[in-house]
Enzyme design. Sequence first.
Site, PDB file in Angstrom:
ATOM      1  NE  ARG A 100      48.236  61.067  16.127  1.00 27.53           N
ATOM      2  CZ  ARG A 100      48.302  61.454  14.857  1.00 27.53           C
ATOM      3  NH1 ARG A 100      48.894  60.707  13.959  1.00 27.53           N
ATOM      4  NH2 ARG A 100      47.770  62.601  14.493  1.00 27.53           N
TER       5      ARG A 100
ATOM      6  CE  LYS B  55      53.444  59.274  11.469  1.00 24.82           C
ATOM      7  NZ  LYS B  55      53.874  59.438  12.851  1.00 24.82           N
TER       8      LYS B  55
HETATM    9  N1  HH2 Z   1      52.195  61.599  13.966  1.00 30.03           N
HETATM   10  C1  HH2 Z   1      51.619  62.650  13.347  1.00 30.03           C
HETATM   11  C2  HH2 Z   1      50.958  63.634  14.091  1.00 30.03           C
HETATM   12  N2  HH2 Z   1      50.854  63.529  15.428  1.00 30.03           N
HETATM   13  N3  HH2 Z   1      51.269  62.364  17.423  1.00 30.03           N
HETATM   14  C3  HH2 Z   1      51.809  61.309  18.061  1.00 30.03           C
HETATM   15  N4  HH2 Z   1      51.694  61.201  19.387  1.00 30.03           N
HETATM   16  N5  HH2 Z   1      52.499  60.324  17.382  1.00 30.03           N
HETATM   17  C4  HH2 Z   1      52.668  60.370  16.038  1.00 30.03           C
HETATM   18  O1  HH2 Z   1      53.325  59.471  15.472  1.00 30.03           O
HETATM   19  C5  HH2 Z   1      52.099  61.490  15.316  1.00 30.03           C
HETATM   20  C6  HH2 Z   1      51.397  62.474  16.069  1.00 30.03           C
HETATM   21  C7  HH2 Z   1      51.666  62.735  11.858  1.00 30.03           C
HETATM   22  O2  HH2 Z   1      50.579  62.051  11.268  1.00 30.03           O
HETATM   23  P1  HH2 Z   1      49.212  62.746  10.785  1.00 30.03           P
HETATM   24  O3  HH2 Z   1      48.579  63.504  11.889  1.00 30.03           O
HETATM   25  O4  HH2 Z   1      48.351  61.727  10.152  1.00 30.03           O
HETATM   26  O5  HH2 Z   1      49.688  63.718   9.620  1.00 30.03           O
HETATM   27  P2  HH2 Z   1      49.842  65.289   9.522  1.00 30.03           P
HETATM   28  O6  HH2 Z   1      50.904  65.712  10.486  1.00 30.03           O
HETATM   29  O7  HH2 Z   1      50.221  65.513   8.093  1.00 30.03           O
HETATM   30  O8  HH2 Z   1      48.524  65.923   9.865  1.00 30.03           O
END
Ligand code: HH2
Length: 346
Positions: A322, A288
């Site tokens: 995660r 992030k």
């Molecule tokens: N971060 C993201 C999405 N879902 N869920 C939880 N529980 N905690 C988090 O920190 C979290 C989450 C964002 O990351 P990512 O899914 O890799 O990216 P994107 O939203 O661009 O798909």
Amino acid sequence: MAVAADSGWPEPVQLLFRLDGVAVHDGVASGPQEAFFAALSRWPAEHARLGEALAGLLGVRCRLRTPMEVGGASLPVGQRTVVMGVLNVTPDSFYDGGRYFDPEAACRRALEMIEEGADVIDVGGESTRPGAEPVPAEEEIRRVVPVIQRLAGSVKTPISVDTYKARVAEAALKAGAAIVNDVTGLQKDPEMASVAAAYGAAVVVMHSKGDPRTMQLNPTYRDVVREVKEYLERGCERAIRAGVPEDRIWIDPGIGFGKTVEHNLTLLRSLRELRTLGFPILVGTSNKSVIGHVLGVPVSQRLEGTAATVAAAIAYGADGVRVHDVRVMRMVSDMTDAVVRGRRSP
Ligand code: HH2
């Protein structure tokens, strides 16, 4: 019960802290409840039971950190760090966007992450990165359901669905998902908690402030830790009222969701404060922008920064992480567990 003169703590509790190597006054633990939970989280189940009894005497809310039963599997919450592998079936996620948009590629990656040591696969069909536009529920369902269906039919690893829409959650649960990971802490869609409860799902109650389009414009808090904690408590109460069993609830501070770099860092070093809610903590720092800001590196060069935050989060009380890079972060978690929990992986 005898109370020691120097700290006002009941003697047996002081003794337990000493036995566990946690000094209440060493500056590591920020307050008596946090110290108690820090100690509790590192105990094996039978000692945690004693801890729970003591917590009752002290009027501190706490629950056992025994395995969490989800979807016919057992997550070793409190025994070792639970690694949730991220699988974004999206064209535009900030790290893996487009890589697993094809269901074949997504399933292959899920199997690879399981091989690498993932305890849960988190399937998402909408990017929630800062500035992202929402995706209609039908499209999100079209992306995630075929992947969840195939995985649920072929692996024992629990599948979670990363969505804040009850319709998507329901379709995913019908397809075999066992966990609902809601980045709005069950607070955006009023049906979410009851859908999760109806399917016997576990839930992740995550904090976010604002929606992805605008959340990073100027996030402000009077007291970020207190506000995040109150928001999470509301989400957990919603889940419990709807019928989600208390031992199937995770909380997550929502790193990067309506927070400045300082807010994110403060939350990471304040996880113990969140432990007093009594639910296991999941933390998502993987690749992030907080890491990008601190180290001055682009998204493709945040592996080391992610490793540092994973280790720090575990040391501060996280039960699960995660992550995108499961192979590396499984090792980081196992090594940190050996130090922090005194637990060696087999
Ligand atoms: N971060 C993201 C999405 N879902 N869920 C939880 N529980 N905690 C988090 O920190 C979290 C989450 C964002 O990351 P990512 O899914 O890799 O990216 P994107 O939203 O661009 O798909």
